[in-house]
Design a protein around this motif. Structure first.
Motif, PDB file in Angstrom:
ATOM      1  N   ILE A 129      -2.267  -7.431  -3.263  1.00 59.74           N
ATOM      2  CA  ILE A 129      -0.801  -7.444  -3.179  1.00 59.74           C
ATOM      3  C   ILE A 129      -0.269  -6.013  -3.202  1.00 59.74           C
ATOM      4  N   ASN A 130      -0.754  -5.194  -4.132  1.00 57.41           N
ATOM      5  CA  ASN A 130      -0.291  -3.808  -4.224  1.00 57.41           C
ATOM      6  C   ASN A 130      -0.611  -3.010  -2.973  1.00 57.41           C
ATOM      7  N   ARG A 131      -1.786  -3.255  -2.426  1.00 57.98           N
ATOM      8  CA  ARG A 131      -2.204  -2.520  -1.229  1.00 57.98           C
ATOM      9  C   ARG A 131      -1.352  -2.899  -0.009  1.00 57.98           C
ATOM     10  N   HIS A 132      -0.964  -4.166   0.094  1.00 57.59           N
ATOM     11  CA  HIS A 132      -0.269  -4.635   1.289  1.00 57.59           C
ATOM     12  C   HIS A 132       1.249  -4.694   1.161  1.00 57.59           C
ATOM     13  N   LEU A 133       1.748  -4.721  -0.058  1.00 58.64           N
ATOM     14  CA  LEU A 133       3.199  -4.808  -0.224  1.00 58.64           C
ATOM     15  C   LEU A 133       3.774  -3.605  -0.961  1.00 58.64           C
ATOM     16  N   VAL A 134       3.359  -3.397  -2.178  1.00 54.65           N
ATOM     17  CA  VAL A 134       3.951  -2.358  -3.014  1.00 54.65           C
ATOM     18  C   VAL A 134       3.600  -0.962  -2.510  1.00 54.65           C
ATOM     19  N   LEU A 135       2.315  -0.766  -2.182  1.00 56.11           N
ATOM     20  CA  LEU A 135       1.881   0.567  -1.775  1.00 56.11           C
ATOM     21  C   LEU A 135       1.716   0.687  -0.265  1.00 56.11           C
ATOM     22  N   GLY A 136       2.163  -0.335   0.461  1.00 57.14           N
ATOM     23  CA  GLY A 136       2.043  -0.297   1.917  1.00 57.14           C
ATOM     24  C   GLY A 136       2.931   0.765   2.524  1.00 57.14           C
ATOM     25  N   PRO A 137       2.863   0.917   3.847  1.00 55.61           N
ATOM     26  CA  PRO A 137       3.682   1.950   4.511  1.00 55.61           C
ATOM     27  C   PRO A 137       5.165   1.650   4.347  1.00 55.61           C
ATOM     28  N   PRO A 138       5.985   2.682   4.269  1.00 57.80           N
ATOM     29  CA  PRO A 138       7.423   2.473   4.094  1.00 57.80           C
ATOM     30  C   PRO A 138       8.031   1.786   5.309  1.00 57.80           C
ATOM     31  N   ASP A 139       9.071   1.034   5.073  1.00 60.85           N
ATOM     32  CA  ASP A 139       9.799   0.349   6.136  1.00 60.85           C
ATOM     33  C   ASP A 139      10.448   1.392   7.044  1.00 60.85           C
ATOM     34  N   PRO A 140      10.188   1.341   8.373  1.00 58.45           N
ATOM     35  CA  PRO A 140      10.714   2.369   9.266  1.00 58.45           C
ATOM     36  C   PRO A 140      12.226   2.304   9.469  1.00 58.45           C
ATOM     37  N   ARG A 141      12.889   1.254   8.971  1.00 58.82           N
ATOM     38  CA  ARG A 141      14.334   1.137   9.180  1.00 58.82           C
ATOM     39  C   ARG A 141      15.097   2.101   8.368  1.00 58.82           C
TER      40      ARG A 141
END
Length: 193
Positions: A181-193
């Protein structure tokens, strides 16, 4: 940011146990399909629908739609949701049971999870767990290799990631899921918007 996380997988891989642990340890809102209000009467509803797999699939699809909308409300309230089964299981199991309805279309408006994790387990270990807890009628169909492989194939296609928990005890499994979860959501790439 609050998230909607779904644990998918075959019966006996530990979805319910691990979803409860995540909810307790991380403060997530625990949900399931069907929802807790329908669980006590689910077998009566299924029996009342007779042998029609299409009717049964529509019941489960309705529970997915309803629980997804509830998950959205929890997210808006700032709560992360962890759900035991959702859209992918409903579609995968229905297809293997011969349902002819296009459940992708039926569930096209269902709330999309932020992360859908397919929990996997060595088949010998999974069957051992099923025997320990008491095998149900629904469990029995997954003992058929052709049925099981069909369900797993569809789940793999619909889930974001597969997480193999073979050999992991409950503590280790929770750690692996939290890391995922941390790898894919919390620490994932920032939202480009």
């Amino acid at each position: 940011m609050p998230y909607f996380i779904v644990l998918e997988g075959l019966d006996g891989v530990g979805k319910s146990t691990l979803a409860r642990r995540l909810a307790n340890e991380c403060g997530y809102q625990l949900m399931t399909t069907p929802g807790t209000q329908l669980l006590p009467i689910r077998s009566d509803i299924i029996n009342g629908l007779g042998d029609s797999q299409n009717a049964r699939a529509l019941f489960y699809a309705a529970t997915v739609q309803a629980e997804g909308e509830k998950a959205r409300v929890f997210n808006k309230q700032g709560k992360t949701v962890v759900m035991d089964r959702y859209r992918a299981s409903t579609i995968a199991y229905a297809h293997e049971r011969g349902v002819t309805l296009n459940l992708d279309v039926v569930l096209s408006q269902a709330v999309k999870p932020h992360l859908s994790i397919l929990l996997a387990l060595d088949e010998t270990e999974r069957q051992h767990r099923l025997k320990q807890r008491g095998t149900t009628a629904e469990d029995i169909e997954t003992l058929n290799p052709e049925f099981r492989e069909g369900v797993v194939s569809r789940l793999k296609a619909m889930c974001d990631i597969e997480l193999d928990l073979t050999g992991a005890d409950e503590e280790e499994a929770v750690i692996r899921i939290r890391e995922c979860i941390n790898r894919h959501l919390v620490l994932g790439p920032p939202d480009p918007r």
